[in-house]
Scaffold this motif. Sequence first.
Motif, PDB file in Angstrom:
ATOM      1  N   GLU A 149       0.870  -1.184   0.000  1.00 33.68           N
ATOM      2  CA  GLU A 149       0.000   0.000   0.000  1.00 33.68           C
ATOM      3  C   GLU A 149       0.907   1.233   0.000  1.00 33.68           C
ATOM      4  O   GLU A 149       1.687   1.446   0.912  1.00 33.68           O
ATOM      5  CB  GLU A 149      -0.943  -0.025   1.217  1.00 33.68           C
TER       6      GLU A 149
ATOM      7  N   HIS B 228       0.978   3.985   2.856  1.00 32.27           N
ATOM      8  CA  HIS B 228       1.393   3.359   4.106  1.00 32.27           C
ATOM      9  C   HIS B 228       2.919   3.235   4.150  1.00 32.27           C
ATOM     10  O   HIS B 228       3.554   3.618   5.127  1.00 32.27           O
ATOM     11  CB  HIS B 228       0.731   1.988   4.213  1.00 32.27           C
TER      12      HIS B 228
ATOM     13  N   GLU C 240      -0.774  -3.394   9.892  1.00 33.10           N
ATOM     14  CA  GLU C 240      -1.811  -3.450   8.841  1.00 33.10           C
ATOM     15  C   GLU C 240      -1.454  -4.454   7.744  1.00 33.10           C
ATOM     16  O   GLU C 240      -2.278  -5.264   7.321  1.00 33.10           O
ATOM     17  CB  GLU C 240      -2.004  -2.071   8.186  1.00 33.10           C
ATOM     18  N   THR C 241      -0.220  -4.375   7.260  1.00 34.52           N
ATOM     19  CA  THR C 241       0.156  -5.210   6.106  1.00 34.52           C
ATOM     20  C   THR C 241       0.112  -6.698   6.457  1.00 34.52           C
ATOM     21  O   THR C 241      -0.314  -7.517   5.639  1.00 34.52           O
ATOM     22  CB  THR C 241       1.555  -4.821   5.598  1.00 34.52           C
TER      23      THR C 241
ATOM     24  N   GLY D  87      -2.512   5.826   4.925  1.00 34.35           N
ATOM     25  CA  GLY D  87      -3.296   4.766   4.299  1.00 34.35           C
ATOM     26  C   GLY D  87      -4.769   4.793   4.674  1.00 34.35           C
ATOM     27  O   GLY D  87      -5.572   4.062   4.107  1.00 34.35           O
TER      28      GLY D  87
ATOM     29  N   PHE E  49      -6.836  -0.712   1.684  1.00 28.26           N
ATOM     30  CA  PHE E  49      -5.908  -1.844   1.795  1.00 28.26           C
ATOM     31  C   PHE E  49      -6.454  -3.081   1.085  1.00 28.26           C
ATOM     32  O   PHE E  49      -5.700  -3.853   0.514  1.00 28.26           O
ATOM     33  CB  PHE E  49      -5.616  -2.171   3.266  1.00 28.26           C
TER      34      PHE E  49
END
Lengths: 479, 479
Positions: free
Chosen positions: A84, A87, A117-118, A211, A240
């Motif tokens: 992303e 991000h 997040e990822t 993000g 995302f």
Amino acid sequence: MAQEKKLVEAITSMSEDFAQWYTDVVVKADLIAYSSVKGCMIIKPDGYAIWENIQHELDRRFKETGVQNVYMPMFIPESLLQVEKDHVEGFAPEVAWVTHGGLSPLQERLCVRPTSETLFCDFYKDIIHSHRDLPKVYNQWCSVVRWEKETRPFLRSREFLWQEGHTAHATAEEAEARTVQMLNLYADFCEEVLAMPVVRGQKTEKEKFAGAEATYTIEALMHDGKALQSGTSHNFGQNFSKPFGIQYSDKNNQLQYVHQTSWGMTTRLIGAIIMVHGDDSGLVLPPRIAPTQVIVIPIQQKKEGVLEKAAEVTERLGKTMRAKLDDSDKSPGWKFNEAEMRGIPVRVELGPKDIEAGKCVLVRRDTREKIECPLDQVETKVAELLETIQKDMFERAKAHRDSHIWDAHNYAEFTEIANNKPGFIRAMWCEDEACENKIKEDLAVTSRCMPFNDQEHISDVCACCGKPAKKLVYWGKAY
Amino acid sequence: MAQEKKLVEAITSMSEDFAQWYTDVVVKADLIAYSSVKGCMIIKPDGYAIWENIQHELDRRFKETGVQNVYMPMFIPESLLQVEKDHVEGFAPEVAWVTHGGLSPLQERLCVRPTSETLFCDFYKDIIHSHRDLPKVYNQWCSVVRWEKETRPFLRSREFLWQEGHTAHATAEEAEARTVQMLNLYADFCEEVLAMPVVRGQKTEKEKFAGAEATYTIEALMHDGKALQSGTSHNFGQNFSKPFGIQYSDKNNQLQYVHQTSWGMTTRLIGAIIMVHGDDSGLVLPPRIAPTQVIVIPIQQKKEGVLEKAAEVTERLGKTMRAKLDDSDKSPGWKFNEAEMRGIPVRVELGPKDIEAGKCVLVRRDTREKIECPLDQVETKVAELLETIQKDMFERAKAHRDSHIWDAHNYAEFTEIANNKPGFIRAMWCEDEACENKIKEDLAVTSRCMPFNDQEHISDVCACCGKPAKKLVYWGKAY
């Protein structure tokens, strides 16, 4: 007496140097120690016990809303961090990179998670297939690393402890509802447990999370008039799920991208507690979060029966609250000062004359008020007093906060307040980032949030540029 | 029925391929998922809930013995790791190295902690000055990283969760007493909470922890006859305090080096639970650690009143235990299989006829026994049953363990057992490391421990070399 004096002298007064006062309290109240790793702190037993109490109560509230805890790896492959675009731009400059495992270089660098997040997206992509798999409402308690240049204990350290919730939903409405729900949970927690009033609102585009579609925040006011962002909740929409390909088949068998949120609170909250409630004698802890809620200090403890009685009272108190006896061989005066430094909400003073008279003296940490108490009522009186202290601490913090909110209608007023009146500045804004940049550059003031609850229209024009006003914003100098 | 079959077929049977059975259970019981970081696992809600239950109960027992929790940085500067020679030799080959912070190379490499002795020593050096500062009995809950080449979920992963206790004492006797105390705490925890019998003993010189004077261990036997080291407690003596310079002035004002210990347990325990109690239908969880202790499964749930009654029963059970209702739209057979796969100790089956007759059926996960139960007694009956299951699971595991302990008096017997009889081998040893090396090379068998409690003299000679015997040793193939 020399001892007592030394302990008190060791703290810089708030009015003299607030930053030094903060550092002194953090160290002298035994919350942290500095470590040999620059920018990383050691959280000592009293500091960690506060965090455990925060964790316990937050986790309980999370689970009531259906949150499930998981644990994700602490490493993120570089390629995953890059999926992303916004991000990675936000986080790559401040991550720690692992390049070698044992004696061999890695094929791909791994960063130590600055946030996950990822990783959650990569996980959700694998486990979400159908609308029956939704929602996913996961959270983890862990430490994260951000390679900050300037660090301060609790407020900004290279490693810190936090929780990060990550959710996936079928609809935009459900994601939005969860984002708001968690922000409100955070705000209620701060007000009810930490006795710390907060302003709930939305971050501007400039200040939102890397993000996110929208970031909601709670902002608290410290004793020196600076703001502290105390918790955030982000709605990612499909920002995302699209690059990561997180899709589910809906009831009509159509593939849809999920809607996601994330939300976090950190050990920073301990810094907030210190700076909202502390005074020149040290820490003042809200009873609901204090590792020790009441400490019993015997007077003339070598006299027959005193220590025994003090131990008995402590044991009785210990049945319903976190009670401790200080039976060390220090002087009572030293013990009083130490109990104050550590912020223990109530101390019980108990000497031979008290015992003879069937009473003891309760001393409030927050107001220093002394209250005579019959010994046979000590449990109920202390329990009531803890409730009163908790309530009064909130009211005092709120009164302080409310008396440090200033309205600015134009740039002259804005400048005058920023330079002379510590606190939040309420002012209208045109929604142009240029004004935020100018205010930050001129006055070191940033937009804290666009409040949810008092979107009054206090002026028709932006306090910075004079163009038509769109939003009321809380501004402030911030940690 | 197709669904049910699929779920069951998905697990390899234990007898066919134990390793594959283990992997199947770990994944199908929804405990972990594989991540994009090689060798690191994602712990899913059910797996993490088991860990939370372990944490909660261990932490409670720790605190009863005076343990205080702290948090240390996750990074160790290379120079600090190198202070104690044996320690760095043991760990340097398997640590992950951070070489860059943000965009800049670091002046000194940092390793991600594989264990935190060096950090605690560096900390203790600063905070211990006088005998009044002792003992220090600190612990932390965190994750650690060891760059293993071969990994398996829970049993050996590059990152794992654990607790590590680190203590400092004035005397050798006190350090030894703490080392033994914590080993016994671990053993009692395994037996009372995980229903897993363990052998308590001392590691040989070859197998002890890098830097320790003595390592004590608890060893459990898995269903396939392999041993699993389940917790260790180390007495360091002054091995660390001397190179780190951790000194205190004693009551005579003389400088003395402290005596230290450390002790740890990890998420590996979850692997042990699986391999001690599991069967061909999946996980079997001891009630004290099960995230869900009882699941209520309605039969013909669309019939009027069934779901309502099932919800009412679940709510009643939920007041005193971890109870869940499965009201999903899957078939009862599917739900039964799923509850078995997840190892839920008791399921309550409840259909229209049961309700009419004022009863329900309780099914034990461990024995599959079905028990009729009057509906108005369901709370007490299930509570009793959970206690019975906990006790029976321990007895069954102990019987299995005890029937897999073999005595070897010479190398022919040792070889025969190692090749044909899974389990522990009890054999005398001369205390020469050469015999340990030969046994490992010939038979892939290692010394597990020199037991504390049954140091019988079963032979006069070492079962390997025939020289005079000094110690009884438990040997085994191990995870």
